[in-house]
Design a protein around this motif. Structure first.
Motif, PDB file in Angstrom:
ATOM      1  N   THR A 190      -7.464 -14.995  -3.674  1.00 21.18           N
ATOM      2  CA  THR A 190      -8.184 -13.813  -3.203  1.00 21.18           C
ATOM      3  C   THR A 190      -8.292 -13.832  -1.688  1.00 21.18           C
ATOM      4  O   THR A 190      -8.629 -14.858  -1.100  1.00 21.18           O
ATOM      5  CB  THR A 190      -9.588 -13.751  -3.820  1.00 21.18           C
ATOM      6  OG1 THR A 190      -9.476 -13.696  -5.240  1.00 21.18           O
ATOM      7  CG2 THR A 190     -10.344 -12.520  -3.328  1.00 21.18           C
ATOM      8  N   LEU A 191      -7.993 -12.694  -1.068  1.00 21.64           N
ATOM      9  CA  LEU A 191      -8.125 -12.517   0.377  1.00 21.64           C
ATOM     10  C   LEU A 191      -9.326 -11.639   0.671  1.00 21.64           C
ATOM     11  O   LEU A 191      -9.504 -10.593   0.041  1.00 21.64           O
ATOM     12  CB  LEU A 191      -6.872 -11.851   0.947  1.00 21.64           C
ATOM     13  CG  LEU A 191      -5.613 -12.711   1.067  1.00 21.64           C
ATOM     14  CD1 LEU A 191      -4.419 -11.839   1.422  1.00 21.64           C
ATOM     15  CD2 LEU A 191      -5.797 -13.805   2.106  1.00 21.64           C
ATOM     16  N   TYR A 192     -10.122 -12.060   1.644  1.00 24.04           N
ATOM     17  CA  TYR A 192     -11.273 -11.274   2.086  1.00 24.04           C
ATOM     18  C   TYR A 192     -10.947 -10.728   3.474  1.00 24.04           C
ATOM     19  O   TYR A 192     -10.720 -11.492   4.423  1.00 24.04           O
ATOM     20  CB  TYR A 192     -12.531 -12.132   2.103  1.00 24.04           C
ATOM     21  CG  TYR A 192     -12.943 -12.571   0.717  1.00 24.04           C
ATOM     22  CD1 TYR A 192     -13.792 -11.777  -0.062  1.00 24.04           C
ATOM     23  CD2 TYR A 192     -12.453 -13.762   0.167  1.00 24.04           C
ATOM     24  CE1 TYR A 192     -14.144 -12.165  -1.339  1.00 24.04           C
ATOM     25  CE2 TYR A 192     -12.805 -14.151  -1.120  1.00 24.04           C
ATOM     26  CZ  TYR A 192     -13.655 -13.340  -1.869  1.00 24.04           C
ATOM     27  OH  TYR A 192     -13.992 -13.716  -3.145  1.00 24.04           O
ATOM     28  N   VAL A 193     -10.915  -9.401   3.575  1.00 25.43           N
ATOM     29  CA  VAL A 193     -10.409  -8.731   4.766  1.00 25.43           C
ATOM     30  C   VAL A 193     -11.413  -7.676   5.226  1.00 25.43           C
ATOM     31  O   VAL A 193     -12.074  -7.040   4.405  1.00 25.43           O
ATOM     32  CB  VAL A 193      -9.052  -8.046   4.461  1.00 25.43           C
ATOM     33  CG1 VAL A 193      -8.489  -7.381   5.706  1.00 25.43           C
ATOM     34  CG2 VAL A 193      -8.063  -9.048   3.883  1.00 25.43           C
ATOM     35  N   PRO A 202      -1.857  -1.412  -1.775  1.00 25.52           N
ATOM     36  CA  PRO A 202      -1.100  -1.331  -3.037  1.00 25.52           C
ATOM     37  C   PRO A 202       0.350  -1.782  -2.888  1.00 25.52           C
ATOM     38  O   PRO A 202       0.905  -2.403  -3.801  1.00 25.52           O
ATOM     39  CB  PRO A 202      -1.202   0.155  -3.401  1.00 25.52           C
ATOM     40  CG  PRO A 202      -2.482   0.603  -2.781  1.00 25.52           C
ATOM     41  CD  PRO A 202      -2.546  -0.143  -1.480  1.00 25.52           C
ATOM     42  N   GLN A 203       0.979  -1.478  -1.744  1.00 25.70           N
ATOM     43  CA  GLN A 203       2.357  -1.922  -1.512  1.00 25.70           C
ATOM     44  C   GLN A 203       2.417  -3.451  -1.425  1.00 25.70           C
ATOM     45  O   GLN A 203       3.341  -4.076  -1.951  1.00 25.70           O
ATOM     46  CB  GLN A 203       2.891  -1.314  -0.225  1.00 25.70           C
ATOM     47  CG  GLN A 203       2.915   0.205  -0.208  1.00 25.70           C
ATOM     48  CD  GLN A 203       3.269   0.741   1.172  1.00 25.70           C
ATOM     49  OE1 GLN A 203       4.092   0.186   1.878  1.00 25.70           O
ATOM     50  NE2 GLN A 203       2.632   1.840   1.562  1.00 25.70           N
ATOM     51  N   PHE A 204       1.427  -4.034  -0.753  1.00 24.17           N
ATOM     52  CA  PHE A 204       1.361  -5.492  -0.652  1.00 24.17           C
ATOM     53  C   PHE A 204       1.194  -6.111  -2.029  1.00 24.17           C
ATOM     54  O   PHE A 204       1.833  -7.115  -2.360  1.00 24.17           O
ATOM     55  CB  PHE A 204       0.206  -5.893   0.265  1.00 24.17           C
ATOM     56  CG  PHE A 204       0.019  -7.385   0.400  1.00 24.17           C
ATOM     57  CD1 PHE A 204       0.843  -8.121   1.242  1.00 24.17           C
ATOM     58  CD2 PHE A 204      -0.986  -8.034  -0.300  1.00 24.17           C
ATOM     59  CE1 PHE A 204       0.684  -9.494   1.369  1.00 24.17           C
ATOM     60  CE2 PHE A 204      -1.149  -9.410  -0.175  1.00 24.17           C
ATOM     61  CZ  PHE A 204      -0.310 -10.145   0.662  1.00 24.17           C
ATOM     62  N   ARG A 205       0.349  -5.502  -2.848  1.00 26.43           N
ATOM     63  CA  ARG A 205       0.107  -6.025  -4.196  1.00 26.43           C
ATOM     64  C   ARG A 205       1.350  -5.914  -5.079  1.00 26.43           C
ATOM     65  O   ARG A 205       1.555  -6.726  -5.976  1.00 26.43           O
ATOM     66  CB  ARG A 205      -1.051  -5.265  -4.832  1.00 26.43           C
ATOM     67  CG  ARG A 205      -2.420  -5.655  -4.297  1.00 26.43           C
ATOM     68  CD  ARG A 205      -3.009  -6.782  -5.107  1.00 26.43           C
ATOM     69  NE  ARG A 205      -3.195  -6.354  -6.483  1.00 26.43           N
ATOM     70  CZ  ARG A 205      -3.115  -7.152  -7.545  1.00 26.43           C
ATOM     71  NH1 ARG A 205      -2.818  -8.415  -7.391  1.00 26.43           N
ATOM     72  NH2 ARG A 205      -3.302  -6.677  -8.760  1.00 26.43           N
ATOM     73  N   GLN A 206       2.184  -4.924  -4.845  1.00 27.54           N
ATOM     74  CA  GLN A 206       3.431  -4.835  -5.602  1.00 27.54           C
ATOM     75  C   GLN A 206       4.341  -6.022  -5.308  1.00 27.54           C
ATOM     76  O   GLN A 206       5.039  -6.520  -6.200  1.00 27.54           O
ATOM     77  CB  GLN A 206       4.156  -3.531  -5.260  1.00 27.54           C
ATOM     78  CG  GLN A 206       3.505  -2.294  -5.874  1.00 27.54           C
ATOM     79  CD  GLN A 206       4.266  -1.019  -5.530  1.00 27.54           C
ATOM     80  OE1 GLN A 206       5.091  -1.006  -4.617  1.00 27.54           O
ATOM     81  NE2 GLN A 206       3.986   0.054  -6.248  1.00 27.54           N
ATOM     82  N   ILE A 223      -2.052 -11.968  -5.746  1.00 24.44           N
ATOM     83  CA  ILE A 223      -3.024 -12.014  -4.644  1.00 24.44           C
ATOM     84  C   ILE A 223      -3.975 -10.831  -4.765  1.00 24.44           C
ATOM     85  O   ILE A 223      -3.544  -9.670  -4.777  1.00 24.44           O
ATOM     86  CB  ILE A 223      -2.324 -11.977  -3.271  1.00 24.44           C
ATOM     87  CG1 ILE A 223      -1.385 -13.179  -3.118  1.00 24.44           C
ATOM     88  CG2 ILE A 223      -3.360 -11.978  -2.144  1.00 24.44           C
ATOM     89  CD1 ILE A 223      -0.623 -13.203  -1.797  1.00 24.44           C
ATOM     90  N   ASN A 224      -5.246 -11.117  -4.876  1.00 21.34           N
ATOM     91  CA  ASN A 224      -6.272 -10.073  -4.900  1.00 21.34           C
ATOM     92  C   ASN A 224      -6.786  -9.844  -3.486  1.00 21.34           C
ATOM     93  O   ASN A 224      -6.848 -10.778  -2.680  1.00 21.34           O
ATOM     94  CB  ASN A 224      -7.438 -10.482  -5.809  1.00 21.34           C
ATOM     95  CG  ASN A 224      -6.987 -10.736  -7.236  1.00 21.34           C
ATOM     96  OD1 ASN A 224      -6.161  -9.999  -7.767  1.00 21.34           O
ATOM     97  ND2 ASN A 224      -7.504 -11.784  -7.843  1.00 21.34           N
ATOM     98  N   VAL A 225      -7.164  -8.617  -3.189  1.00 20.83           N
ATOM     99  CA  VAL A 225      -7.652  -8.274  -1.845  1.00 20.83           C
ATOM    100  C   VAL A 225      -9.034  -7.647  -1.962  1.00 20.83           C
ATOM    101  O   VAL A 225      -9.241  -6.697  -2.730  1.00 20.83           O
ATOM    102  CB  VAL A 225      -6.695  -7.299  -1.123  1.00 20.83           C
ATOM    103  CG1 VAL A 225      -7.230  -6.972   0.279  1.00 20.83           C
ATOM    104  CG2 VAL A 225      -5.295  -7.893  -1.027  1.00 20.83           C
ATOM    105  N   ARG A 226      -9.976  -8.175  -1.207  1.00 21.39           N
ATOM    106  CA  ARG A 226     -11.328  -7.619  -1.113  1.00 21.39           C
ATOM    107  C   ARG A 226     -11.489  -7.063   0.303  1.00 21.39           C
ATOM    108  O   ARG A 226     -11.579  -7.821   1.266  1.00 21.39           O
ATOM    109  CB  ARG A 226     -12.386  -8.694  -1.378  1.00 21.39           C
ATOM    110  CG  ARG A 226     -12.202  -9.436  -2.704  1.00 21.39           C
ATOM    111  CD  ARG A 226     -12.612  -8.578  -3.875  1.00 21.39           C
ATOM    112  NE  ARG A 226     -12.563  -9.312  -5.120  1.00 21.39           N
ATOM    113  CZ  ARG A 226     -11.621  -9.187  -6.033  1.00 21.39           C
ATOM    114  NH1 ARG A 226     -10.626  -8.331  -5.833  1.00 21.39           N
ATOM    115  NH2 ARG A 226     -11.643  -9.900  -7.146  1.00 21.39           N
TER     116      ARG A 226
END
Length: 303
Positions: free
Chosen positions: A93-96, A112-116, A121-124
């Motif tokens: 998980t990334l906290y941004v 969403p493009q990064f997650r594809q 990797i989860n993004v907060r």
């Protein structure tokens, strides 16, 4: 893993000084956070915090344990990062964080493009125009406009963003267009300021014939939310200083027009802050590299 979760929870409670704040940060209930601390205290046989109805302070044992806990957590994070790098399958998980305008227009649409590309990797993402403390907030990366205050952090410059003074055609029809920057000081015009409680007097750095001048502008309206200033400008409430990428559509549609084009504001640096340790994490490096490329491309399209 339960013990490690307890240690992580303890560290966040210690850093944030609040059980509820740590619970929110870790996406668990306050009851779960409290239970984890109790389990850890029972395991260690000591009290880690002195609790009252209003305050939560670490004990002497809590101070000692925190110093060791952060080293343990750093070692675990580093080991996980090395495994991710070897397997070429980064996860976690990334906290941004990012300012509202930058975050809404440039960071959030690219996630969403990064997650594809990296579905594990989860993004907060946290959006706020206030400058956040990266260490205290537990952030992996923080995008910002301006100059960093903490020189101990690493900085990845993205671009120098042009800015513009702008107002609505209605405002210009009523108040006229300022002929020089001195009219922003003498009360002839209303300036819309982005300012936080306790911030110093605001100044706009303008490029004049005599060089860069920092103009101590004033006006009846101030806010700590940049999007509110844009909305006020659209409603004819005054002149706003904005990064071009935030108002380019309004400028193209003529809902806002450029003010003082011969004395434009200085560009503002856009960059990403991160700690040296976080920057060694493959998922953090991947995210920053991806975002820098995406943002630079998006800014080029608004030029």
């Amino acid at each position: 893993m339960a013990y490690l979760d307890n240690v992580r929870t303890f560290a966040r409670v210690y850093e944030l000084g609040s059980m509820s704040a740590a619970a929110r940060d870790m996406r668990v209930s306050a009851a779960v956070a409290s239970s984890r601390i109790s389990q850890l205290e029972e395991h260690l046989g000591v009290r880690l915090f002195q609790r009252t109805t209003r305050m939560l302070n670490p004990t002497e044992q809590g101070e000692i344990f925190y110093n060791g806990a952060v080293r343990i957590l750093a070692a675990v994070d580093e080991a996980e990062a090395e495994i991710s790098e070897v397997t070429e399958n980064p996860r976690g998980t990334l906290y941004v964080s990012a300012p509202l305008g930058l975050g809404q227009r440039l960071v959030a649409p690219a996630i969403p493009q990064f997650r594809q590309l990296y579905p594990l990797i989860n993004v907060r993402l946290r959006l706020s125009d206030r400058r956040l403390d990266i260490t205290a907030e537990g952030l992996d990366a923080s995008f910002f406009l301006g100059q960093p205050e903490d020189s101990s952090l690493r900085i990845r410059k993205i671009a120098d963003c042009p800015r513009v003074l702008c107002a609505s055609p209605d405002y210009i029809a009523r108040r006229g267009s300022p002929r020089s920057s001195s009219e922003l000081v003498d009360g002839s015009h209303d300036c819309l300021n982005l300012r936080f409680p306790g911030a110093p007097e605001f100044q706009w750095p303008l490029q004049t014939a005599d060089g860069v001048r920092r103009i101590p502008v004033k006006g009846p309206l101030e806010c700590d939310h940049g999007e509110v200033l844009t909305a006020w400008a659209l409603l004819g409430q005054g002149i706003a200083l904005k990064p071009v990428f935030e108002v380019v559509e309004h400028l193209r549609s003529r809902r806002l027009v450029t003010v003082l084009p011969k004395e434009p504001p200085m560009p503002v640096q856009m960059a990403c802050l991160y700690s040296h340790r976080r920057g060694q994490d493959p998922k953090t490096r991947l995210f920053i590299e991806f975002m820098v490329a995406h943002i630079q491309k998006a800014l080029a399209e608004t030029a």
